[in-house]
Structure formats: structure tokens, C-alpha cells
Design a protein around this motif. Structure first.
Motif, short mmCIF file in Angstrom:
data_model
loop_
_atom_site.label_atom_id
_atom_site.label_comp_id
_atom_site.label_asym_id
_atom_site.label_seq_id
_atom_site.Cartn_x
_atom_site.Cartn_y
_atom_site.Cartn_z
N GLU A 74 4.28 5.70 11.31
CA GLU A 74 2.85 5.34 11.50
C GLU A 74 2.70 5.31 9.76
OE1 GLU A 74 1.01 8.46 13.49
OE2 GLU A 74 1.89 10.14 11.97
N TYR A 75 1.56 4.65 9.63
CA TYR A 75 1.02 4.46 8.33
C TYR A 75 -0.25 5.37 8.28
CZ TYR A 75 3.99 0.63 8.29
OH TYR A 75 5.22 -0.09 8.31
N VAL A 76 -0.09 6.46 7.29
CA VAL A 76 -1.16 7.38 7.08
C VAL A 76 -1.77 7.54 5.78
CG1 VAL A 76 -2.03 9.62 7.39
CG2 VAL A 76 0.02 8.81 8.80
N LEU A 88 0.75 -1.22 0.05
CA LEU A 88 0.15 0.08 -0.05
C LEU A 88 0.75 1.30 0.02
CD1 LEU A 88 -2.91 -1.12 2.42
CD2 LEU A 88 -2.94 -0.65 0.02
N VAL A 89 1.96 1.15 0.65
CA VAL A 89 2.95 2.36 0.62
C VAL A 89 3.71 2.40 -0.77
CG1 VAL A 89 5.23 3.14 1.45
CG2 VAL A 89 3.40 2.44 3.04
N LEU A 119 -0.85 4.46 -1.50
CA LEU A 119 -2.12 4.63 -0.65
C LEU A 119 -1.96 5.21 0.57
CD1 LEU A 119 -3.05 2.65 -3.09
CD2 LEU A 119 -5.34 2.57 -1.75
N LEU A 120 -0.77 4.78 1.35
CA LEU A 120 -0.36 4.95 2.66
C LEU A 120 1.19 5.67 2.62
CD1 LEU A 120 -1.27 1.69 4.61
CD2 LEU A 120 -2.67 3.84 4.31
N GLY A 162 -5.02 7.25 -1.14
CA GLY A 162 -5.85 6.24 -0.43
C GLY A 162 -7.26 6.77 0.33
N ARG A 163 -7.47 8.20 0.59
CA ARG A 163 -8.50 8.56 1.07
C ARG A 163 -9.64 8.42 -0.26
NH1 ARG A 163 -5.33 12.41 3.53
NH2 ARG A 163 -5.84 14.03 1.86
N ALA A 164 -9.04 8.67 -1.24
CA ALA A 164 -10.09 8.62 -2.58
C ALA A 164 -10.41 7.19 -2.66
CB ALA A 164 -9.32 9.00 -3.79
#
Lengths: 150, 150
Positions: free
Chosen positions: A79-81, A60-61, A65-66, A86-88
Motif C-alpha cells: 500500500e502507498y501511504v 512520489l515514493v 511523499l509516499l 506528503g501530509r505537509a
DNA sequence: CTCACTGAGTTCGATCGTCGAACCCAATGA
DNA sequence: TCATTGGGTTCGACGATCGAACTCAGTGAG
């Protein structure tokens, strides 16, 4: 045999599936949307193996997306944000949520997890419409094609 | 170790993922929405192994998204047709389509597969809104919870 | 009647992915 | 000094996926 890859397919659905088409990735994303950030938060919430979680987060990174962010120097903690990309992704999960709650629950066993508007507190029922016209999308009214034919 | 199952999880997303959380099932559904019905139609369109296709179709029939129907007596020929439950799944694919075409394409390489309104011929851009208010769903405005707290 | 062909699968063995458990390491705190 | 915590990696067993080969019923050509 290796899994067939779809990441360069001409279809956006296929590419999306290539990315999240396993059992854990969408659930990890769900947890990210719930506000989880740290490795162990994810791991405890989902009780999946650490190795699988490591792989999913890394993918995902990788795909953007993160982001993996250092939030503490000593000791170093990450931390993974969720990124904008990603929010989309939220609508995909919301659509799954809607379908699952409409079709995968027996009568009498209400889904304990629901969606609420943060402000009003009222339940939210996601529905897909056409951005241009505002009309709900009905399968029979939509055609898939490479380009407009007439 | 067996795959972790989510089919009795309290979360609609998890249950949905349990069903379609692999690489082929969503693509098989996509083809069903495109109008494919016969075993070999799917197999040739997707070039996946027959054994996997058999399993996927069986699962989808099992779960009630497709029905297996005899459409010819002699010789006996079957077809797989979407049920109401199956058709209701369309928004999930449309959401994936939207996200994939927004985020998985490089500039300059347009996605060749698009969605059009059958009548007007105009492109359709799926977007998720709240059925009650009509407002677009924004992650930050939605809360997930077991029940309303206040 | 025989042969080739088609639709719709099932079986097989190899390889890949997933799993939990165990291990690792740096920093912290008692 | 020793245990604990965060954040992983390694390991070996087992389940899933793959393509290829096989099956089987019906059909049409010769």
C-alpha cells in the motif's frame, strides 16, 4: 526534446512544480488524502492508465511523499501511504481547492465536493495567512527577493 | 492519445490542475506576480521556447487570469497583466513556495528566494487556516464530501 | 532609401511523455 | 485445473515540448 527540469532551481515554487507539475500527480495526491492506499483503488478511482499510475506512485515514493509498505505477506500486497512530507503538502491542494471553487464555477452550479470540519461538520474555507502576524497574504504587500535589501 | 481533461470535473482541485497542471504555467504566473508584463521579459527570464510561451499566455488570457493590453500605439506593443482572478491565484503559489522551502531544501543550502512584507521588511511564512475559525487546517480534521451528511 | 534591430509572435521537425490495450506473474479459491 | 485478483510491465500510436529558424511591422542610424 526533454522537458526542462526545475528540481535544482533556486526557487521553491519551481522545485515544487517540477515534482507535481503534471496533470496526474496532484490528483493522485488528492486521492491519497482521501484515504486511498492500494494500487487498484487509485486506478479505479481515477481511471488512468496503469503505466502512468505506476510512474507517478514511483516518483512520489522516490521523493518521499509516499511510502510503499507491505501490509500482507501472503500473497504479498503493498500500500502507498502518505509520509509527513506528503501530509505537509495538503495546504497546496487546499489552496487549489479554494481558488478553483471561487473562480472556476459558474453561478448556479455549485461544486459538489466541499471540505468539512470532521468534528463540527461545518464547511471549511482555506485561507492563506502569514504565520507570524496572522494577517492574510496580499500580493501587493509581499515582495520576493533573494535577501532583505534594507 | 490526448491528455485527459479535468476542466469539467466536479472537483475544484481537478479543474485547477487542468489549468495549471504543466511545468510552465505556474512559473509564468510566478513571473507575472513578480511584475513581468512583456512577452520578451517573460521569455528572457524563463528561457523557454517562444511557442510554448505564446501558448501559455494565450491560455491564461483565455481563462481570464491575464489580460492582453495595448500599452503603446505606434509601434503596437502589448503587455500581459494579472486580473483579479489571476491575483487571487497567489495563495496557491505561496503554498507551493512554503512547502518547497520546508521540504525540498537540504540543510545548509538556504533557498535564496524568500518572501518579505513590503512594509516591515520581515519574512513572511504563508500558512493555511480556516477562514471561519482561524485554526490551521490539519488533514486529519478535514473531510471531503459532496454534501454534509449529518 | 537601405540596413540592422527589436518586439512579438508562428512554423518546423525531432524528441519526449501520455495514453489505452494487451500482456505477465504469483497467489488464491472453486 | 482454471479463473480471478493485485500489481504491475510492455507496446505502439499520438499529442506535447523543445530549440531553431522564419515572419512581419515599426524604428532609428547612416
Amino acid at each position: 526534446m526533454r522537458r526542462t527540469r526545475f528540481d535544482d532551481a533556486p526557487c521553491p515554487i519551481a522545485r515544487t512544480v517540477d515534482l507535481i507539475g503534471d496533470w496526474w500527480t496532484p490528483i493522485v495526491l488528492r486521492e491519497a488524502f482521501r484515504g486511498r492506499r492500494r494500487f487498484d483503488e487509485f486506478q479505479q478511482a481515477l481511471s488512468l492508465s496503469r503505466s502512468v499510475l505506476t510512474q507517478r506512485l514511483a516518483r512520489l515514493v522516490d521523493e518521499g511523499l509516499l511510502v510503499r509498505r507491505l501490509y500482507e505477506e501472503r500473497p504479498p500486497r503493498h500500500e502507498y501511504v502518505l509520509t509527513e512530507k506528503g501530509r505537509a503538502f495538503y495546504p497546496v491542494l487546499a489552496a487549489m481547492w479554494r481558488w478553483g471553487s471561487d473562480w472556476l464555477w459558474e453561478e448556479g452550479s455549485e461544486p459538489p465536493v466541499e471540505l468539512y470540519d470532521r468534528e463540527s461538520g461545518r464547511p471549511v474555507r482555506p485561507r492563506l495567512v502569514d504565520e507570524n502576524t496572522g494577517k492574510p497574504i496580499d500580493v501587493r504587500e509581499v515582495r520576493v527577493g533573494a535577501r532583505r535589501e534594507a
